[in-house]
Design a protein around this motif. Structure first.
Motif, PDB file in Angstrom:
ATOM      1  N   LEU A  20       0.812  -1.089   0.017  1.00  0.00           N
ATOM      2  CA  LEU A  20      -0.035   0.003  -0.065  1.00  0.00           C
ATOM      3  C   LEU A  20       0.945   1.225   0.057  1.00  0.00           C
ATOM      4  O   LEU A  20       0.383   2.268  -0.671  1.00  0.00           O
ATOM      5  CB  LEU A  20      -0.846   0.135   0.959  1.00  0.00           C
ATOM      6  CG  LEU A  20      -2.096  -1.065   1.303  1.00  0.00           C
ATOM      7  CD1 LEU A  20      -2.745  -0.841   2.587  1.00  0.00           C
ATOM      8  CD2 LEU A  20      -2.962  -0.918  -0.020  1.00  0.00           C
ATOM      9  N   PRO A  23       2.720   2.131  -3.744  1.00  0.00           N
ATOM     10  CA  PRO A  23       1.878   2.670  -4.810  1.00  0.00           C
ATOM     11  C   PRO A  23       1.114   3.659  -4.465  1.00  0.00           C
ATOM     12  O   PRO A  23       0.860   4.701  -5.201  1.00  0.00           O
ATOM     13  CB  PRO A  23       0.857   1.486  -5.018  1.00  0.00           C
ATOM     14  CG  PRO A  23       1.315   0.282  -4.487  1.00  0.00           C
ATOM     15  CD  PRO A  23       2.486   0.630  -3.472  1.00  0.00           C
ATOM     16  N   GLY A  24       0.827   4.000  -3.228  1.00  0.00           N
ATOM     17  CA  GLY A  24       0.070   5.180  -2.675  1.00  0.00           C
ATOM     18  C   GLY A  24       0.972   6.341  -2.728  1.00  0.00           C
ATOM     19  O   GLY A  24       0.361   7.181  -3.478  1.00  0.00           O
ATOM     20  N   GLY A  27       1.021   7.258  -6.422  1.00  0.00           N
ATOM     21  CA  GLY A  27       0.041   7.712  -6.898  1.00  0.00           C
ATOM     22  C   GLY A  27      -0.225   9.174  -6.646  1.00  0.00           C
ATOM     23  O   GLY A  27      -0.901   9.963  -7.192  1.00  0.00           O
ATOM     24  N   MET A  28       0.312   9.635  -5.454  1.00  0.00           N
ATOM     25  CA  MET A  28       0.204  10.814  -4.958  1.00  0.00           C
ATOM     26  C   MET A  28       1.087  11.808  -5.752  1.00  0.00           C
ATOM     27  O   MET A  28       0.615  13.115  -5.854  1.00  0.00           O
ATOM     28  CB  MET A  28       0.783  10.900  -3.431  1.00  0.00           C
ATOM     29  CG  MET A  28      -0.359  10.315  -2.438  1.00  0.00           C
ATOM     30  SD  MET A  28       0.538  10.408  -0.724  1.00  0.00           S
ATOM     31  CE  MET A  28       1.165  11.803  -0.538  1.00  0.00           C
ATOM     32  N   LYS A  30       2.828  11.435  -8.837  1.00  0.00           N
ATOM     33  CA  LYS A  30       2.929  10.995 -10.118  1.00  0.00           C
ATOM     34  C   LYS A  30       2.397  12.338 -10.841  1.00  0.00           C
ATOM     35  O   LYS A  30       1.480  13.019 -10.529  1.00  0.00           O
ATOM     36  CB  LYS A  30       2.465  10.008 -10.726  1.00  0.00           C
ATOM     37  CG  LYS A  30       1.147   9.623 -10.833  1.00  0.00           C
ATOM     38  CD  LYS A  30       0.821   8.128 -11.287  1.00  0.00           C
ATOM     39  CE  LYS A  30      -0.692   8.029 -11.773  1.00  0.00           C
ATOM     40  NZ  LYS A  30      -0.895   6.759 -12.144  1.00  0.00           N
ATOM     41  N   THR A  33      -2.836  11.930 -13.472  1.00  0.00           N
ATOM     42  CA  THR A  33      -3.603  10.995 -12.356  1.00  0.00           C
ATOM     43  C   THR A  33      -4.719  10.669 -13.371  1.00  0.00           C
ATOM     44  O   THR A  33      -5.645  11.478 -13.551  1.00  0.00           O
ATOM     45  CB  THR A  33      -3.943  11.640 -10.952  1.00  0.00           C
ATOM     46  OG1 THR A  33      -2.549  12.046 -10.347  1.00  0.00           O
ATOM     47  CG2 THR A  33      -4.657  10.713 -10.239  1.00  0.00           C
ATOM     48  N   LEU A  49      -8.777  11.548  -6.027  1.00  0.00           N
ATOM     49  CA  LEU A  49      -7.951  10.267  -6.340  1.00  0.00           C
ATOM     50  C   LEU A  49      -6.439  10.572  -5.638  1.00  0.00           C
ATOM     51  O   LEU A  49      -6.094   9.506  -5.203  1.00  0.00           O
ATOM     52  CB  LEU A  49      -7.666  10.011  -7.932  1.00  0.00           C
ATOM     53  CG  LEU A  49      -6.934   8.659  -8.262  1.00  0.00           C
ATOM     54  CD1 LEU A  49      -7.978   7.714  -7.835  1.00  0.00           C
ATOM     55  CD2 LEU A  49      -6.934   8.716  -9.619  1.00  0.00           C
ATOM     56  N   ARG A  50      -5.920  11.352  -5.828  1.00  0.00           N
ATOM     57  CA  ARG A  50      -4.584  11.737  -5.029  1.00  0.00           C
ATOM     58  C   ARG A  50      -5.017  11.501  -3.633  1.00  0.00           C
ATOM     59  O   ARG A  50      -3.935  11.111  -2.660  1.00  0.00           O
ATOM     60  CB  ARG A  50      -3.972  13.075  -5.193  1.00  0.00           C
ATOM     61  CG  ARG A  50      -3.326  13.146  -6.694  1.00  0.00           C
ATOM     62  CD  ARG A  50      -2.523  14.551  -6.777  1.00  0.00           C
ATOM     63  NE  ARG A  50      -2.335  14.898  -8.409  1.00  0.00           N
ATOM     64  CZ  ARG A  50      -1.593  14.192  -9.012  1.00  0.00           C
ATOM     65  NH1 ARG A  50      -0.538  13.202  -8.299  1.00  0.00           N
ATOM     66  NH2 ARG A  50      -1.401  14.416 -10.176  1.00  0.00           N
ATOM     67  N   ASN A  53      -4.873   7.892  -2.969  1.00  0.00           N
ATOM     68  CA  ASN A  53      -3.607   7.379  -2.639  1.00  0.00           C
ATOM     69  C   ASN A  53      -3.051   7.679  -1.433  1.00  0.00           C
ATOM     70  O   ASN A  53      -2.320   6.897  -0.932  1.00  0.00           O
ATOM     71  CB  ASN A  53      -2.900   7.885  -4.046  1.00  0.00           C
ATOM     72  CG  ASN A  53      -3.351   7.055  -5.219  1.00  0.00           C
ATOM     73  OD1 ASN A  53      -3.279   6.048  -5.476  1.00  0.00           O
ATOM     74  ND2 ASN A  53      -3.615   7.812  -6.322  1.00  0.00           N
ATOM     75  N   MET A  56      -4.148   5.482   1.123  1.00  0.00           N
ATOM     76  CA  MET A  56      -3.451   4.071   0.777  1.00  0.00           C
ATOM     77  C   MET A  56      -2.266   3.975   1.528  1.00  0.00           C
ATOM     78  O   MET A  56      -1.897   3.137   2.218  1.00  0.00           O
ATOM     79  CB  MET A  56      -3.847   3.724  -0.453  1.00  0.00           C
ATOM     80  CG  MET A  56      -3.335   2.258  -1.003  1.00  0.00           C
ATOM     81  SD  MET A  56      -3.567   2.012  -2.567  1.00  0.00           S
ATOM     82  CE  MET A  56      -2.287   2.749  -3.142  1.00  0.00           C
ATOM     83  N   ALA A  57      -1.502   5.106   1.123  1.00  0.00           N
ATOM     84  CA  ALA A  57      -0.093   4.984   1.658  1.00  0.00           C
ATOM     85  C   ALA A  57       0.045   5.139   3.296  1.00  0.00           C
ATOM     86  O   ALA A  57       0.782   4.613   3.978  1.00  0.00           O
ATOM     87  CB  ALA A  57       0.622   6.526   1.047  1.00  0.00           C
TER      88      ALA A  57
END
Length: 128
Positions: A20, A23-24, A27-28, A30, A33, A49-50, A53, A56-57
């Motif tokens: 988690l 990828p979290g 995703g934050m 990149k 998105t 979406l960020r 993420n 999730m992180a």
């Protein structure tokens, strides 16, 4: 706590945490998105979406944090089990409403069921 119990918890929490956290964080930060699959490609949707993420992180970081002292962070392990239970319910609901997902998603569901069960039914206990 037996060495088998401790090893199982460390392996599951470590795997869950890394799967988690990395990828979290990716995703934050990149540059773009969800451009391919995100329905609403607006700033608000990308921000949301960020944020997902980031959550999730953070959950991954908490799982890794629990590995510092399993007994001391017993309630955190149980809380992660609760989060996983909600995730399992959501995936099963999606299976019923949206149809059969691909093999990777079915594998995720199986792993999440096992992790939720272990964290809720076999949490860390004090003593050896």
């Amino acid at each position: 706590m037996s060495w088998e119990h401790e090893l199982t918890l460390y392996l599951l929490l470590g795997t869950f945490g890394i799967s988690l956290l990395l990828p979290g964080l990716a995703g934050m930060f990149k540059p773009s998105t969800g451009l391919v699959w995100l329905v609403a490609a607006e700033t608000d949707a990308r921000s949301h979406l960020r944020g997902l993420n980031a959550m999730m992180a953070a959950l991954g970081a908490l799982a890794l944090f629990a590995c510092i002292d399993l007994v001391r962070f017993r309630l955190l392990v149980i809380a992660i089990g609760v989060v996983l239970t909600f995730l399992v319910v959501a995936r099963i609901h999606s299976l019923i409403v949206d149809g059969l997902p691909g093999p990777a998603t079915r594998l995720y569901l199986a792993v999440e069921v096992v992790m939720a069960a272990v964290f809720l039914l076999w949490p860390p206990v004090s003593g050896s």
